[in-house]
Design a protein around this motif. Structure first.
Motif, PDB file in Angstrom:
ATOM      1  N   ASN A 178       0.821  -1.210   0.000  1.00  0.00           N
ATOM      2  CA  ASN A 178       0.000   0.000   0.000  1.00  0.00           C
ATOM      3  C   ASN A 178       0.856   1.261   0.000  1.00  0.00           C
ATOM      4  O   ASN A 178       0.409   2.320  -0.439  1.00  0.00           O
ATOM      5  N   ALA A 179       2.088   1.137   0.487  1.00  0.00           N
ATOM      6  CA  ALA A 179       3.021   2.259   0.453  1.00  0.00           C
ATOM      7  C   ALA A 179       3.794   2.327  -0.863  1.00  0.00           C
ATOM      8  O   ALA A 179       4.673   3.180  -1.018  1.00  0.00           O
ATOM      9  N   GLN A 180       3.476   1.431  -1.790  1.00  0.00           N
ATOM     10  CA  GLN A 180       4.113   1.397  -3.109  1.00  0.00           C
ATOM     11  C   GLN A 180       5.605   1.068  -3.017  1.00  0.00           C
ATOM     12  O   GLN A 180       6.434   1.627  -3.755  1.00  0.00           O
ATOM     13  N   MET A 181       5.943   0.167  -2.097  1.00  0.00           N
ATOM     14  CA  MET A 181       7.334  -0.236  -1.913  1.00  0.00           C
ATOM     15  C   MET A 181       7.560  -1.665  -2.401  1.00  0.00           C
ATOM     16  O   MET A 181       6.667  -2.513  -2.293  1.00  0.00           O
ATOM     17  N   THR A 182       8.757  -1.936  -2.912  1.00  0.00           N
ATOM     18  CA  THR A 182       9.137  -3.302  -3.261  1.00  0.00           C
ATOM     19  C   THR A 182       9.177  -4.124  -1.982  1.00  0.00           C
ATOM     20  O   THR A 182       9.769  -3.699  -0.985  1.00  0.00           O
ATOM     21  N   THR A 183       8.538  -5.287  -1.995  1.00  0.00           N
ATOM     22  CA  THR A 183       8.337  -6.039  -0.763  1.00  0.00           C
ATOM     23  C   THR A 183       8.890  -7.454  -0.872  1.00  0.00           C
ATOM     24  O   THR A 183       8.488  -8.219  -1.745  1.00  0.00           O
ATOM     25  N   PHE A 184       9.829  -7.777   0.035  1.00  0.00           N
ATOM     26  CA  PHE A 184      10.369  -9.119   0.146  1.00  0.00           C
ATOM     27  C   PHE A 184       9.655  -9.818   1.299  1.00  0.00           C
ATOM     28  O   PHE A 184       9.651  -9.306   2.422  1.00  0.00           O
ATOM     29  N   VAL A 185       9.067 -10.963   1.022  1.00  0.00           N
ATOM     30  CA  VAL A 185       8.414 -11.766   2.051  1.00  0.00           C
ATOM     31  C   VAL A 185       9.423 -12.791   2.559  1.00  0.00           C
ATOM     32  O   VAL A 185       9.982 -13.559   1.777  1.00  0.00           O
ATOM     33  N   VAL A 186       9.667 -12.792   3.859  1.00  0.00           N
ATOM     34  CA  VAL A 186      10.631 -13.720   4.448  1.00  0.00           C
ATOM     35  C   VAL A 186       9.970 -14.442   5.623  1.00  0.00           C
ATOM     36  O   VAL A 186       9.808 -13.872   6.708  1.00  0.00           O
ATOM     37  N   CYS A 187       9.575 -15.676   5.387  1.00  0.00           N
ATOM     38  CA  CYS A 187       8.972 -16.498   6.438  1.00  0.00           C
ATOM     39  C   CYS A 187       8.811 -17.923   5.932  1.00  0.00           C
ATOM     40  O   CYS A 187       8.944 -18.177   4.730  1.00  0.00           O
ATOM     41  N   GLU A 188       8.503 -18.839   6.824  1.00  0.00           N
ATOM     42  CA  GLU A 188       8.360 -20.242   6.444  1.00  0.00           C
ATOM     43  C   GLU A 188       7.196 -20.451   5.484  1.00  0.00           C
ATOM     44  O   GLU A 188       7.197 -21.401   4.702  1.00  0.00           O
ATOM     45  N   GLN A 189       6.190 -19.579   5.530  1.00  0.00           N
ATOM     46  CA  GLN A 189       5.011 -19.704   4.662  1.00  0.00           C
ATOM     47  C   GLN A 189       5.092 -18.765   3.460  1.00  0.00           C
ATOM     48  O   GLN A 189       4.064 -18.417   2.864  1.00  0.00           O
ATOM     49  N   CYS A 190       6.305 -18.378   3.071  1.00  0.00           N
ATOM     50  CA  CYS A 190       6.452 -17.337   2.043  1.00  0.00           C
ATOM     51  C   CYS A 190       5.840 -17.712   0.701  1.00  0.00           C
ATOM     52  O   CYS A 190       5.505 -16.821  -0.086  1.00  0.00           O
ATOM     53  N   GLN A 191       5.672 -19.004   0.427  1.00  0.00           N
ATOM     54  CA  GLN A 191       5.092 -19.430  -0.852  1.00  0.00           C
ATOM     55  C   GLN A 191       3.575 -19.593  -0.787  1.00  0.00           C
ATOM     56  O   GLN A 191       2.957 -19.996  -1.779  1.00  0.00           O
ATOM     57  N   ALA A 192       2.979 -19.266   0.355  1.00  0.00           N
ATOM     58  CA  ALA A 192       1.513 -19.352   0.472  1.00  0.00           C
ATOM     59  C   ALA A 192       0.854 -18.357  -0.477  1.00  0.00           C
ATOM     60  O   ALA A 192       1.412 -17.295  -0.785  1.00  0.00           O
TER      61      ALA A 192
END
Length: 221
Positions: A178-192
């Motif tokens: 929502n802030a229009q930022m590039t977002t890296f998801v880092v967690c065990e469920q990242c492919q959900a």
């Protein structure tokens, strides 16, 4: 657009604190005869500010108490747990050192209160790595609203499209997008499926280092 800053979420990204948050909530609620499971905490409160967490449990269990009282109790238990058991997430220091070598600006934008930021940074000795810290405690709206990320970008003096965010919760990813930022998801469920709105997906922060090293010219230079 080359990236000039990386903004970290804190809980579950920098420190392995989600289990501590869950235990703190359960301990605070146990006084009122309520016990909550890790699954319930993940479903109802992960990524929220502590005032919203307290309000959520008061409404769900129809507790006849001031949510502020529950909020204070959760924070008291949490501070103690962080001091006794707080541990960094895998790859935290490696990534911070890498970003420092590139001379990127580094910020924090978390739903946690300022007192929790201080507890975590003191425990993990993080103060020297970060240019700024921001708590959604001081915003009108918490995540998934973008407010805390917009504040972080403003304090860093970096346009939003030149910021990378590292997040682990759905509310946090929504806030960053929502802030229009590039977002890296880092967690065990990242492919959900719910995390597919993220721009890149990793199980651990050391994978972010490897990815950035491979994309360095495109991302930063």
């Amino acid at each position: 657009m080359k990236k000039q800053a990386v903004i970290f979420d804190m809980d579950g990204v920098i420190i392995d604190s989600e289990p501590l948050w869950q235990r703190a909530q359960d301990a605070a609620l146990s006084v009122y005869g309520v016990h909550v499971t890790p699954k319930q905490c993940e479903q109802h409160t992960m990524g929220k500010r502590v005032d919203a967490i307290a309000q959520t449990w008061c409404e769900l269990y129809e507790l006849d108490i001031d949510p502020k009282v529950l909020e204070v109790s959760i924070l008291k238990h949490l501070h103690q747990l962080i001091a006794e058991q707080g541990k960094p997430m895998r790859g935290v220091y490696e990534l911070l050192e890498y970003l420092n070598e590139l001379k990127l600006k580094i910020g924090l934008a978390t739903s946690s209160n300022q007192s929790v930021i201080e507890a975590v940074f003191n425990k993990l000795d993080l103060w020297d790595y970060f240019d700024i810290t921001c708590s959604a405690e001081h915003e009108e709206h918490g995540k998934p609203h973008p407010d805390v990320y917009l504040t972080a970008a403003r304090k860093l003096d970096v346009p939003t499209d030149q910021c990378i965010v590292i997040e682990d919760s759905y509310n946090g990813v929504l806030a960053a997008k929502n802030a229009q930022m590039t977002t890296f998801v880092v967690c065990e469920q990242c492919q959900a499926e719910k995390f597919m709105i993220g721009d890149a997906h990793f199980y651990h922060l050391d994978e972010v280092v490897a990815y950035c090293e491979g994309q360095e010219e495109q991302l930063f230079l």
